[in-house]
Motif scaffolding. Structure first.
Motif, mmCIF file in Angstrom:
data_model
loop_
_atom_site.group_PDB
_atom_site.id
_atom_site.type_symbol
_atom_site.label_atom_id
_atom_site.label_comp_id
_atom_site.label_asym_id
_atom_site.label_seq_id
_atom_site.Cartn_x
_atom_site.Cartn_y
_atom_site.Cartn_z
ATOM 1 N N GLN A 258 15.217 55.763 41.418
ATOM 2 C CA GLN A 258 14.219 55.481 42.461
ATOM 3 C C GLN A 258 12.806 55.859 41.999
ATOM 4 O OE1 GLN A 258 14.261 58.057 45.918
ATOM 5 N NE2 GLN A 258 15.596 59.503 44.899
ATOM 6 N N TYR A 259 12.695 56.859 41.131
ATOM 7 C CA TYR A 259 11.372 57.235 40.617
ATOM 8 C C TYR A 259 10.819 56.142 39.694
ATOM 9 C CZ TYR A 259 12.152 62.259 41.646
ATOM 10 O OH TYR A 259 12.360 63.467 42.241
ATOM 11 N N PHE A 260 11.587 55.893 38.630
ATOM 12 C CA PHE A 260 11.054 55.149 37.487
ATOM 13 C C PHE A 260 11.145 53.646 37.712
ATOM 14 C CE2 PHE A 260 13.400 59.042 36.249
ATOM 15 C CZ PHE A 260 12.290 59.871 36.201
ATOM 16 N N VAL B 149 13.244 67.225 40.651
ATOM 17 C CA VAL B 149 11.821 67.437 40.438
ATOM 18 C C VAL B 149 11.217 67.911 41.730
ATOM 19 C CG1 VAL B 149 9.643 66.302 40.108
ATOM 20 C CG2 VAL B 149 11.477 65.879 38.548
ATOM 21 N N CYS B 150 11.239 67.102 42.737
ATOM 22 C CA CYS B 150 10.686 67.578 43.992
ATOM 23 C C CYS B 150 11.747 67.452 45.027
ATOM 24 C CB CYS B 150 9.471 66.793 44.383
ATOM 25 S SG CYS B 150 9.742 65.071 44.203
ATOM 26 N N GLY B 151 12.401 66.357 45.082
ATOM 27 C CA GLY B 151 13.485 66.298 46.010
ATOM 28 C C GLY B 151 14.594 65.585 45.336
ATOM 29 N N CYS B 152 14.335 65.087 44.228
ATOM 30 C CA CYS B 152 15.280 64.134 43.720
ATOM 31 C C CYS B 152 15.671 64.520 42.333
ATOM 32 C CB CYS B 152 14.635 62.806 43.707
ATOM 33 S SG CYS B 152 13.032 62.960 44.385
ATOM 34 N N VAL B 153 16.728 63.872 41.911
ATOM 35 C CA VAL B 153 17.328 64.258 40.658
ATOM 36 C C VAL B 153 16.581 63.689 39.471
ATOM 37 C CG1 VAL B 153 19.727 64.868 40.549
ATOM 38 C CG2 VAL B 153 19.042 62.777 41.678
ATOM 39 N N MET C 124 7.484 71.306 44.799
ATOM 40 C CA MET C 124 7.934 70.532 45.947
ATOM 41 C C MET C 124 6.716 70.152 46.761
ATOM 42 S SD MET C 124 10.530 69.280 47.570
ATOM 43 C CE MET C 124 10.458 68.402 49.121
ATOM 44 N N GLU C 125 6.810 68.986 47.413
ATOM 45 C CA GLU C 125 5.640 68.412 48.073
ATOM 46 C C GLU C 125 5.387 68.965 49.474
ATOM 47 O OE1 GLU C 125 8.450 66.464 47.202
ATOM 48 O OE2 GLU C 125 8.827 64.979 48.745
ATOM 49 N N HIS C 126 5.631 70.237 49.714
ATOM 50 C CA HIS C 126 5.457 70.779 51.058
ATOM 51 C C HIS C 126 4.079 70.428 51.610
ATOM 52 C CE1 HIS C 126 8.731 73.835 49.807
ATOM 53 N NE2 HIS C 126 9.262 72.796 50.428
ATOM 54 N N ILE D 188 0.054 66.773 39.733
ATOM 55 C CA ILE D 188 -0.226 65.344 39.932
ATOM 56 C C ILE D 188 0.869 64.684 40.765
ATOM 57 C CG2 ILE D 188 -0.358 63.104 38.714
ATOM 58 C CD1 ILE D 188 -2.640 65.925 38.302
ATOM 59 N N HIS D 189 2.128 64.975 40.467
ATOM 60 C CA HIS D 189 3.233 64.323 41.197
ATOM 61 C C HIS D 189 3.370 64.861 42.625
ATOM 62 C CE1 HIS D 189 7.119 62.267 41.763
ATOM 63 N NE2 HIS D 189 7.418 63.358 42.452
ATOM 64 N N GLU D 190 3.515 66.152 42.755
ATOM 65 C CA GLU D 190 3.800 66.690 44.100
ATOM 66 C C GLU D 190 2.632 66.445 45.060
ATOM 67 O OE1 GLU D 190 6.783 67.314 44.485
ATOM 68 O OE2 GLU D 190 7.437 67.788 42.466
ATOM 69 N N SER D 191 1.418 66.485 44.548
ATOM 70 C CA SER D 191 0.274 66.227 45.431
ATOM 71 C C SER D 191 0.215 64.757 45.827
ATOM 72 C CB SER D 191 -1.029 66.634 44.751
ATOM 73 O OG SER D 191 -0.978 67.989 44.362
ATOM 74 N N GLY D 192 0.673 63.874 44.944
ATOM 75 C CA GLY D 192 0.728 62.445 45.284
ATOM 76 C C GLY D 192 1.570 62.206 46.530
ATOM 77 N N HIS D 193 2.569 63.050 46.708
ATOM 78 C CA HIS D 193 3.438 62.916 47.884
ATOM 79 C C HIS D 193 2.693 63.143 49.200
ATOM 80 C CE1 HIS D 193 7.360 62.135 46.283
ATOM 81 N NE2 HIS D 193 7.364 63.193 45.502
ATOM 82 N N GLU D 194 1.522 63.737 49.170
ATOM 83 C CA GLU D 194 0.780 63.888 50.422
ATOM 84 C C GLU D 194 0.520 62.507 51.023
ATOM 85 O OE1 GLU D 194 0.784 66.737 51.708
ATOM 86 O OE2 GLU D 194 -0.619 68.164 50.822
ATOM 87 N N HIS E 159 9.097 57.292 48.894
ATOM 88 C CA HIS E 159 8.444 58.537 48.471
ATOM 89 C C HIS E 159 8.308 58.563 46.944
ATOM 90 C CE1 HIS E 159 10.260 60.873 52.185
ATOM 91 N NE2 HIS E 159 9.745 59.718 52.524
ATOM 92 N N GLU E 160 9.434 58.391 46.274
ATOM 93 C CA GLU E 160 9.457 58.715 44.840
ATOM 94 C C GLU E 160 8.950 57.583 43.954
ATOM 95 O OE1 GLU E 160 9.620 61.605 44.130
ATOM 96 O OE2 GLU E 160 10.613 62.508 45.846
ATOM 97 N N GLY E 161 9.294 56.338 44.303
ATOM 98 C CA GLY E 161 8.793 55.214 43.512
ATOM 99 C C GLY E 161 7.276 55.135 43.620
HETATM 100 ZN ZN LIG Z 1 8.725 63.445 44.045
#
Ligand SMILES: [Zn+2]
Length: 568
Positions: A431-433, A9-13, A314-316, A349-355, A372-374
């Motif tokens: 790690q996400y869910f 998704v962004c960095g993870c599987v 990706m959360e660049h 919503i997800h990638e911006s949350g990583h900010e 990061h992901e959780g």
């Molecule tokens: Zn992510």
């Protein structure tokens, strides 16, 4: 499970959705009731890392002897030849006297030369590592700059390609980077690890006239180089992960907006301008939601940007990569499967949350990437709560259970639950869910929403712009709640199985206890009648409570606590 194809998704599987859903029924279901044997866990977690991964992952003395201060990266990108060349000036402070440091650059790229002032330095390459030698010892406390010149043909690597030379649908060049798993050294020289970040950075990217480069930070001007190229300059005013540093080169159209004093800048393919204007209306309420729970957007001086890319997202940092096709959900699909996901664009919503979690609060080792992901997945729930209310948020987070594999602990761990740092090994997608469901469980353990929101805001505020490990998270929550939450964190993060509540029924009475891997596991939870839950405090010892409810009517609040229940 080799037949499954995984996507990031962004960095993870995250399982390729359709394949995953169709294959799920064929897979053994590790629903938490199945506790894997220690040997099975060891077999899954202790695959010996490669020499290259150890060099990349290990925070060796040759990294620990210095502290990064800044990067000044100049790159020239030649789309016709698919060739890049440039230099990175790496400024650092020595923490100890030393004659050697470790930097990193993919083997596929050429080291042109490395300079300290006018002195050309010797170096030794070993897979992706570049060991740089100094003729005289660098002195503790002093600041140095090396200029690292390089060039080459970047090789596509990883799902999002590292650095890719693509064409947009109209046939124009479209060159982007995304390198979280393989590391930024796939396209530029740096100290490629997670623990140490520069405090600021400059990027100057030369591209053929007619193309634009959008990178991280604040745009600081463009310059016609007079040779058919234009240089685009960007300044990053904050610490930044190496893998967040990005090139986005295309014939972009730009539009902008503001949220208070925060600038919002959008870069999209010209054909998608109208679609983008409609879809990106989600940005303001998203930012408002996250600012409500955690505080001000972390990179105000750099602004917030969304940049269209040919991959999913990706959360660049401050230049979030967007490729969700201007659709809600996850590429138009109902991601959590409970009718809520299609109310918003998953990637925005997800990638911006990583900010907030990933970019401002950062894990110091890939083993602890759940930070990061959780947390960012939990933020999706908070976004839903802010816009649609708590019941929908709880429903959304529980909908994510459908993605769980329960295959490995979500912190990279050995069979005894001890973290394995320094192997450049990415944790399981759980790690996400599971990360988000554990955080939701903690909220119920705290059982006071005002206190909870105070806690998570304080957690973010205490650790923003820092690189932390799971131990820091646990210490914070223990100290601030006055509770011993270590067994709860350990069970969810360092073991495969989730806690199981055993219930035994006799007329008028129910006995209960926890079954868990962690010794002395204890966690309160709500049981009984859902219209008037009662809180019990089970431990590993049997206890009993009076109840008029029978085995079927006696419920456990499994939406509020991610636990398994076994009724006898
Ligand atoms: Zn992510």
């Amino acid at each position: 499970m080799a037949h499954l194809k995984w996507m990031r998704v962004c960095g993870c599987v995250v399982a390729r959705y359709a394949e995953y859903m169709s294959l799920r029924s064929l897979l053994p279901v590790f629903s938490g009731s199945l506790i894997l044997t220690a040997a099975a866990i060891a077999a899954q977690t202790a695959a010996s890392p490669s020499h290259a991964n150890l060099l990349r992952g290990n925070y060796s003395e040759l990294r620990a002897n210095n502290d990064l201060l800044s990067y000044d990266l100049r790159v020239r990108v030649d789309p016709a030849k698919q060739f890049i060349s440039g230099e990175n000036t790496i400024r650092f402070r020595m923490l100890r006297d030393g004659t050697r440091i470790q930097l990193d650059l993919s083997e596929t790229l050429k080291v042109e030369k490395i300079l300290l002032g006018r002195t050309e330095l010797k170096y030794e390459r070993d897979s992706g590592a570049v060991f740089v030698d100094f003729p005289k010892a660098l002195k503790q406390g002093k600041t140095y700059s090396v200029e690292f010149f390089y060039s080459g043909y970047p090789k596509e690597i990883g799902r999002f390609g590292g650095l890719t030379f693509k064409k947009d649908p109209a046939g124009r060049d479209w060159i982007t980077t995304s390198c979280e798993d393989d590391g930024a050294s796939v396209w530029w020289p740096n100290k490629d690890q997670w623990r140490d970040e520069v405090e600021s950075m400059r990027l100057r990217v030369a591209v053929p006239n007619g193309l634009m480069d959008v990178s991280n930070g604040r745009f600081s001007g463009k310059r016609d180089l007079g040779d058919g190229y234009t240089e685009w300059a960007w300044k990053v005013h904050y610490p930044i992960n190496n893998y967040d540093v990005a090139l986005n080169i295309a014939d972009y159209t730009h539009f902008s907006d503001k949220l208070g004093k925060l600038t919002l800048d959008y870069y999209v393919l010209p054909e998608n301008l109208e679609k983008a204007k409609a879809q990106f209306a989600q940005v303001k309420p998203m930012l408002q939601a996250y600012q409500h729970y955690f505080g001000e957007y972390p990179f105000i001086k750099d602004g917030y940007k969304l940049v269209e890319v040919p991959y999913l997202g990706m959360e660049h940092q401050s230049a979030v990569a967007y490729g969700n096709k201007y659709e809600n959900g996850y590429l138009g699909r109902d991601w959590a499967g409970v009718g809520i996901s299609k109310k918003f664009d998953f990637i925005i919503i997800h990638e911006s949350g990583h900010e907030w979690f990933g970019n401002a609060v950062t894990a110091a080792d890939m083993s602890d990437m759940w930070i990061h992901e959780g947390w960012t997945t939990y933020m999706e729930g908070l976004y839903v709560e802010y816009l649609y209310g708590k019941p929908d948020a709880i429903k959304y987070l529980n909908g994510l259970k459908s993605h769980l594999k329960n295959d490995r602990p979500i912190v990279v761990s050995d069979a005894d639950g001890k973290t394995i740092h320094g192997t450049n090994q990415q944790p399981t997608q759980d790690q996400y869910f599971k990360g988000a469901l554990m955080i939701n469980t903690l909220r119920s353990v705290v059982d006071d929403d005002a206190k909870w929101f105070d806690l998570i805001r304080g957690f973010y505020q205490d650790f923003k712009y820092k690189n932390i490990l799971t131990e820091d998270v646990v210490s914070y929550f223990n100290a601030r709640t006055g509770m011993d939450l270590t067994p709860i964190f350990d069970q969810y993060l360092r073991h495969v199985a989730i806690p199981m509540l055993e219930l035994k029924f006799e007329p008028g009475l129910v006995s209960y206890r926890w079954k868990a891997d962690v010794k002395a596991f204890a966690m309160p939870l709500k049981v009984g009648d859902p219209t008037k839950w009662e809180t019990i405090h089970p431990t590993e010892e049997w206890q009993a409570m009076k109840t008029s409810l029978g085995k079927e009517e006696f419920k456990v609040a499994t939406d509020l606590y991610y636990v398994k229940v076994e009724k006898e």
